[in-house]
Design an enzyme around this catalytic site. Structure first.
Site, PDB file in Angstrom:
ATOM      1  N   GLY A 197       0.786  -1.235   0.000  1.00 57.13           N
ATOM      2  CA  GLY A 197       0.000   0.000   0.000  1.00 57.13           C
ATOM      3  C   GLY A 197       0.813   1.277   0.000  1.00 57.13           C
ATOM      4  CG  ASP A 232      -1.654   1.947   2.844  1.00 57.34           C
ATOM      5  OD1 ASP A 232      -1.489   1.692   4.063  1.00 57.34           O
ATOM      6  OD2 ASP A 232      -2.157   1.125   2.059  1.00 57.34           O
ATOM      7  CG  ASP A 263      -8.704   1.175   9.554  1.00 59.59           C
ATOM      8  OD1 ASP A 263      -9.491   1.931  10.136  1.00 59.59           O
ATOM      9  OD2 ASP A 263      -9.072   0.111   9.024  1.00 59.59           O
ATOM     10  CE  LYS A 314     -10.267   4.130   6.628  1.00 56.96           C
ATOM     11  NZ  LYS A 314     -10.703   2.727   6.439  1.00 56.96           N
ATOM     12  CG  PHE A 361     -12.565   0.125   1.964  1.00 52.52           C
ATOM     13  CD1 PHE A 361     -11.727  -0.532   2.863  1.00 52.52           C
ATOM     14  CD2 PHE A 361     -12.363  -0.067   0.599  1.00 52.52           C
ATOM     15  CE1 PHE A 361     -10.714  -1.378   2.405  1.00 52.52           C
ATOM     16  CE2 PHE A 361     -11.350  -0.914   0.142  1.00 52.52           C
ATOM     17  CZ  PHE A 361     -10.538  -1.563   1.049  1.00 52.52           C
ATOM     18  CB  VAL A 362     -10.101   5.557   0.930  1.00 54.98           C
ATOM     19  CG1 VAL A 362     -11.125   6.469   1.572  1.00 54.98           C
ATOM     20  CG2 VAL A 362      -8.977   5.228   1.906  1.00 54.98           C
ATOM     21  CG  ASP A 378      -5.499  -3.466  -2.307  1.00 53.15           C
ATOM     22  OD1 ASP A 378      -5.164  -3.042  -1.181  1.00 53.15           O
ATOM     23  OD2 ASP A 378      -5.867  -4.637  -2.506  1.00 53.15           O
ATOM     24  NE  ARG A 414      -1.876  -2.978  -4.475  1.00 55.16           N
ATOM     25  CZ  ARG A 414      -2.089  -3.168  -3.174  1.00 55.16           C
ATOM     26  NH1 ARG A 414      -2.060  -2.147  -2.355  1.00 55.16           N
ATOM     27  NH2 ARG A 414      -2.325  -4.380  -2.694  1.00 55.16           N
TER      28      ARG A 414
END
Ligand code: 5GP
Ligand code: MG
Length: 173
Positions: free
Chosen positions: A38, A94, A97, A125, A146-147, A153, A159
């Site tokens: 990521g 990336d 979360d 987040k 969810f991004v 991805d 991606r």
């Protein structure tokens, strides 16, 4: 799919973070470690925005399997890590979360006896966090969607998108 952060916003924020990191790490033995897969787009852009000498390495961590958007068991592969002894290490991912990936990987890197250890992420987040830890550097805070894009991805797709977009219910089906 709805664009949350466009290409221009990402590029200018990454350049800005690169300048900040260059100041912080000048005259220090910096090694930047990207968490695959990521972080690879952020890693490529960020290292070119940090105008001080530094080394680069990668490790692999994954908690998502196939089409799922909820994490499974975290698997970490440190086989490709360079020697981090007495290095100032910046771990790049990336997205922060729940924070469990960062927490687990930071602990494993700490075992390699770096001189210092900090973390940087593109996205945070903040409301999803399940750990005490916070990222030392972040580019953008985002809500609990969810991004995808800019390295992130869904089922190994999206991606390559140069922006960050959130996926709606029907996209995830
Ligand atoms: P954490 O361990 O902090 O819950 O999750 C970190 C990892 O989960 C990230 O490196 C990323 O691979 C994945 N992840 C978390 N949220 C998202 C998201 O919204 N989109 C995508 N594509 N991956 C995510
Ligand atoms: Mg990841």
């Amino acid at each position: 799919m709805k664009v949350l952060i466009d290409e221009e916003q990402i590029n200018s924020r990454v350049i800005e973070l690169g300048r900040e990191l260059a100041q912080e790490y000048q005259n220090r033995p910096l090694t930047i470690i990207g968490i695959l897969a990521g972080s690879l787009v952020l890693l490529a852009d960020l290292i070119r925005a940090i105008d001080v000498p530094h080394q680069v390495g990668v490790l692999q961590a994954s908690s998502y399997r196939g089409k799922s958007t909820t994490p499974g068991e975290l698997q970490v592969n440190l086989d490709y890590l360079p020697d981090l002894t007495d290095r100032d290490v910046l771990l790049v991912d990336d997205i922060f979360d729940t924070g469990k990936t960062m927490q687990t990987v930071l602990a494993q890197i700490q075992d390699q006896n770096p001189r210092s250890l900090k973390s940087a992420v593109l996205l945070w987040k903040e409301e999803a966090s399940q750990v005490e830890l916070e990222p030392d550097y972040h580019c953008f805070k985002i809500p609990e969607h969810f991004v995808v894009g800019y390295g992130l991805d869904f089922n190994n797709e999206y991606r390559h998108l140069p922006f960050i977009a959130s996926l709606e219910g029907s996209d995830l089906a």
